[in-house]
Design a protein around this motif. Structure first.
Motif, PDB file in Angstrom:
ATOM      1  N   CYS A   5      18.432 -12.711   4.086  1.00 30.55           N
ATOM      2  CA  CYS A   5      18.731 -11.593   4.980  1.00 30.55           C
ATOM      3  C   CYS A   5      19.942 -10.813   4.477  1.00 30.55           C
ATOM      4  O   CYS A   5      19.985  -9.583   4.567  1.00 30.55           O
ATOM      5  N   HIS A  31      10.100  -7.516   3.975  1.00 29.46           N
ATOM      6  CA  HIS A  31      11.013  -8.420   4.696  1.00 29.46           C
ATOM      7  C   HIS A  31      11.199  -7.964   6.139  1.00 29.46           C
ATOM      8  O   HIS A  31      11.162  -8.758   7.069  1.00 29.46           O
ATOM      9  N   CYS A  35      10.995 -10.063   9.529  1.00 32.66           N
ATOM     10  CA  CYS A  35      12.267 -10.546  10.099  1.00 32.66           C
ATOM     11  C   CYS A  35      12.773  -9.577  11.175  1.00 32.66           C
ATOM     12  O   CYS A  35      13.076  -8.412  10.900  1.00 32.66           O
ATOM     13  N   CYS A  38      16.612  -8.297  10.798  1.00 35.27           N
ATOM     14  CA  CYS A  38      16.843  -7.223   9.831  1.00 35.27           C
ATOM     15  C   CYS A  38      16.223  -5.906  10.308  1.00 35.27           C
ATOM     16  O   CYS A  38      16.750  -4.830  10.043  1.00 35.27           O
TER      17      CYS A  38
END
Ligand SMILES: [Zn+2]
Length: 297
Positions: A5, A31, A35, A38
């Motif tokens: 992250c 990502h 996630c 994020c």
């Protein structure tokens, strides 16, 4: 290498600015879809970036208006300071320089019907005269002095017109010339009412009393300020009150220096009051400017 992250977060600013390569872009996007943390971070950065101007507007405006206010205050301060210098200069140039009696700057003579005329020489710019009745109330005693000034000697050479001493036909018993230097007044017309001892016209002392009152007032305000130091609101008001006697004393210093007895006390007093106004405004501004710098640091 695992893409953590933290790596993504480092990349987000560049991602927003469209400065990542296509490959890096793909990594960030994949990502972010997985996630949540994020993703939220990215959204936050986006809203911040899209409307940065609005977000920053109020502090920005505040800084701008503070600078503007400071600029205005500085200008007013300069104007007030110049005004003080100007008044001090004018006062100095036009201040009476008393003529000693040796210069015979005035002669007194009776013209018709008991009228008494004061006849001035060309070097006289102005005169002061005061009178009081004799002890037996049969007439009046007069004290007169003539003066010149730097202004009159060098710039505008005006000549004082002759003047009637007793326009209402008061009986003139005696006219003395006083010298404004502590020497005896000199009889220049009539009969000496005090043949045994001399009369001396003394300078007025009321400016000394006023200055003393101002000092006492300033001390009281100072002590009060120390007591209410923690209460900002009361302190602000007491500073404004405290600056009044301080302005008066500064004005007195500008006009009279450290001398408080004066033969021109009334004139000096008005000059002091006149100059006190710009001094007071300038001091208020000074306090404000100091506060600006204090807030900054
Ligand atoms: Zn993440």
């Amino acid at each position: 290498m695992k893409i953590t992250c933290n790596v993504i977060k480092d990349c987000l600013p560049l991602y927003i600015e469209d400065m990542l390569s296509d490959d890096s872009c793909a990594i960030v996007e994949s990502h972010v879809t997985e996630c949540e943390e994020c993703r939220n971070h990215l959204n936050e950065m986006r809203t911040f970036n899209v409307i940065p101007v609005d977000r920053n507007a109020s502090p920005f405006k505040k800084i701008k208006s503070t600078l503007f206010k400071k600029k205005i205050l500085t200008i007013i301060f300069s104007v007030m300071f110049s005004l003080v210098l100007f008044i001090v200069a004018i006062n100095f140039l036009t201040a009476p320089e008393y003529n000693p009696y040796s210069e015979r700057s005035v002669t007194i003579k009776e013209i018709s019907n008991g009228l008494v005329l004061a006849n001035f020489e060309d070097n006289v710019h102005g005169y002061d005269i005061y009178s009081y009745p004799t002890d037996d109330n049969t007439g009046y005693i007069y004290h007169i002095i003539t003066w010149n000034s730097i202004w009159n000697r060098n710039v505008k050479k005006s000549i004082t017109k002759n003047t009637l001493i007793n326009p209402n036909l008061e009986k003139v018993v005696a006219v003395y010339y006083y010298q404004a230097n502590g020497n005896e007044d000199i009889l220049i017309y009539g009969k000496d009412i005090n043949p045994d001892g001399g009369i001396v016209t003394l300078p007025s002392l009321f400016l000394a009393y006023y200055a003393t009152i101002a000092i006492v007032f300033a001390i009281i305000c100072g002590v009060f300020m120390l007591i209410v130091y923690r209460n900002k609101k009361v302190l602000n008001i007491s500073i404004k009150v405290f600056l009044l006697p301080v302005s008066y004393l500064l004005a007195h210093l500008s006009i009279r220096g450290f001398i408080s007895s004066s033969y021109t006390a009334t004139r000096d007093f008005f000059a002091i009051l006149f100059i006190m106004i710009p001094i007071y405004i300038a001091l208020l501004i000074l306090v404000n400017i100091i506060r600006f710098h204090k807030n900054k640091s």
